[in-house]
Design a protein around this motif. Sequence first.
Motif, mmCIF file in Angstrom:
data_model
loop_
_atom_site.group_PDB
_atom_site.id
_atom_site.type_symbol
_atom_site.label_atom_id
_atom_site.label_comp_id
_atom_site.label_asym_id
_atom_site.label_seq_id
_atom_site.Cartn_x
_atom_site.Cartn_y
_atom_site.Cartn_z
ATOM 1 N N LEU A 453 0.828 -1.207 0.000
ATOM 2 C CA LEU A 453 0.000 0.000 0.000
ATOM 3 C C LEU A 453 0.864 1.260 0.000
ATOM 4 N N ALA A 454 1.928 1.262 0.782
ATOM 5 C CA ALA A 454 2.832 2.419 0.810
ATOM 6 C C ALA A 454 3.447 2.660 -0.570
ATOM 7 N N CYS A 455 3.777 1.591 -1.282
ATOM 8 C CA CYS A 455 4.322 1.728 -2.636
ATOM 9 C C CYS A 455 3.265 2.245 -3.608
ATOM 10 N N PHE A 456 2.011 1.799 -3.448
ATOM 11 C CA PHE A 456 0.940 2.314 -4.304
ATOM 12 C C PHE A 456 0.827 3.833 -4.167
ATOM 13 N N VAL A 457 0.882 4.303 -2.927
ATOM 14 C CA VAL A 457 0.784 5.746 -2.676
ATOM 15 C C VAL A 457 1.963 6.477 -3.315
ATOM 16 N N GLY A 458 3.176 5.946 -3.116
ATOM 17 C CA GLY A 458 4.363 6.573 -3.688
ATOM 18 C C GLY A 458 4.316 6.606 -5.209
ATOM 19 N N LEU A 459 3.855 5.502 -5.820
ATOM 20 C CA LEU A 459 3.795 5.446 -7.281
ATOM 21 C C LEU A 459 2.754 6.419 -7.830
ATOM 22 N N ARG A 460 1.628 6.521 -7.160
ATOM 23 C CA ARG A 460 0.592 7.458 -7.610
ATOM 24 C C ARG A 460 1.130 8.892 -7.607
ATOM 25 N N TYR A 462 4.256 9.840 -7.815
ATOM 26 C CA TYR A 462 5.287 9.968 -8.840
ATOM 27 C C TYR A 462 4.671 10.091 -10.235
ATOM 28 N N LEU A 463 3.625 9.305 -10.522
ATOM 29 C CA LEU A 463 2.967 9.379 -11.824
ATOM 30 C C LEU A 463 2.256 10.713 -12.022
ATOM 31 N N GLN A 464 1.692 11.246 -10.946
ATOM 32 C CA GLN A 464 1.077 12.568 -11.046
ATOM 33 C C GLN A 464 2.126 13.612 -11.447
ATOM 34 N N MET A 465 3.322 13.494 -10.889
ATOM 35 C CA MET A 465 4.401 14.405 -11.253
ATOM 36 C C MET A 465 4.783 14.229 -12.726
ATOM 37 N N LYS A 507 -0.555 14.240 -27.788
ATOM 38 C CA LYS A 507 -1.381 15.058 -26.916
ATOM 39 C C LYS A 507 -2.526 14.227 -26.340
ATOM 40 N N GLY A 508 -2.756 14.384 -25.050
ATOM 41 C CA GLY A 508 -3.844 13.672 -24.385
ATOM 42 C C GLY A 508 -3.426 12.380 -23.723
ATOM 43 N N TYR A 509 -2.210 11.891 -23.975
ATOM 44 C CA TYR A 509 -1.757 10.647 -23.361
ATOM 45 C C TYR A 509 -1.230 10.901 -21.955
ATOM 46 N N ARG A 510 -1.674 10.089 -21.024
ATOM 47 C CA ARG A 510 -1.260 10.222 -19.638
ATOM 48 C C ARG A 510 -1.031 8.845 -19.030
ATOM 49 N N TYR A 511 -0.176 8.806 -18.022
ATOM 50 C CA TYR A 511 -0.054 7.592 -17.223
ATOM 51 C C TYR A 511 -1.342 7.395 -16.437
#
Length: 513
Positions: A453-460, A462-465, A507-511
């Motif tokens: 769960l801690a890794c899920f939070v960290g990855l989310r 990082y992907l937002q960045m 354009k428009g592609y996101r993680y």
Amino acid sequence: MAERTLRDHDVIGEVEKAGATHQEDVDSHHDELTDEEKMIARKLVRKIDIRIMPLVILVYLMNYIDRNNYAAAKLQGLVEDLHLVGDQYQTGLSILFVGYILMQVPSNLALNYVGRPSWYLGSFTIAWGLVSACTSQVHNYSGIVACRFILGLVEAPFFAGVLFYLSKWYTKDELAKRNAIFYSGSLVSGAFGNLIAAGILHGLAGERGMDAWQWLYIIEGAITVAVGILVVLILPDFPDTWGALSPEEKRVANRRLAIDAAEADVDEAGGMSQIRGMKLAFQDPKTYLLAIAYMGITGAAGFQNFFPTLTKTLGYNETVSLLLVAPPYVFMVFYSYAHCYASDYYGNRFWFLTYPVFVSTIGFIIFMTTDGFGPRYFSFFLMNFVFAQNGTIYAWISNAIPRPPAKRAAALAFINSIGNSASIWTPFTYSKSSAPHYRPALGVCIGLEFLALACFVGLRLYLQMQNRHLEQIEKEDTELSNTERRKLEKTAEMEGVDIGKARKMQKGYRYML
């Protein structure tokens, strides 16, 4: 519905939903294809599903049956016949994953370089079937350890190899719900592998002077060999080399993957691209976050290696204990499909990986703190929610790890290696002295789930960045780095357009978060 995302490299087709699902999957993400190409793509996906998916699902089913029959054999006299004492049974269980981990990365890089999945995956399937059948003839501790180690070596190429192989055929919108169908092979094996074991225990024990566990290895190993031969003969390699596709279908197969990724799915020329791909994978922080998260999930799911032992604590004989394993797995086959379908529909991975952590934790706690049949058996259904996470994290791995293919292959193998490393040490937490509640082992399962769960939070986060960075480079006046420009040049070359048009395609592609 979700925003369009970067290319999903780990996508799995579904045979059972061929009609409506194909229409939905192909139309939803081919805005740049012409109407004629969309019609070709729908027929193409159906053809891919019918030819490829039954085979890989069947092999995955046999993969888990051959790997997990060790747990069923424990109830059929293996420990007594081989004179295993202390933690020797656990050592035999964990040694498989040592060989499994050692072969992951080199195997996937070799598969990407050799380019013949049918022979590569089929040959290793035949090999592990033979090793499984030969296990029936071991007579002592050293023999079972040697066979289990070799079994890990020859099983290693399959799972990460198939994930990479499928990424050369399918787009991201053909993903999580199909992941669930693919992963159902392992869940079905958990159910029916133990039903088969129960039947052999009841009907073949003592036949031709062999115990039930020996027949278990012989029968299941022989079936695997037959399946491996089918893979060699039937499985197509890649779109460009599959004779059943017309030239137009081959062109559309490659074009739709390039559009889906906004990036050409090609490596640099020469073998050095494999080494560079491995370096790129190891330089990406997402690789490590996903690897640790997957290790948490795999470690928490380690109770599956002792499932018959856990059901035996409910007070029934060996045959009934094996039969009691099936219903929780059957339930999860259907639930995991609905779970992954919803993850695809809402375009979200994070929340669909998060809630099973709490559901499975409740299951672990119930088993550790109660004694009655009802609550303890119900806890198995809740504990199995850890398996709902697998299809979703496979999809998120593919969303988060970009091209080139050599990087994708190395990352998938590395993540699978680290993930399965938990299976080396978690068996030793299931000691006889902690029966019937196995509190130390299940406490470790809870801890591993929260590590994931801690890794899920960290990855989310990082992907937002990274998504904010993608928004920035979409601007026409933003200067591109050399790496970004090379990617655009490859895409432009495949699409037959200039770099400016290729940049607009992105354009428009996101993680996916």
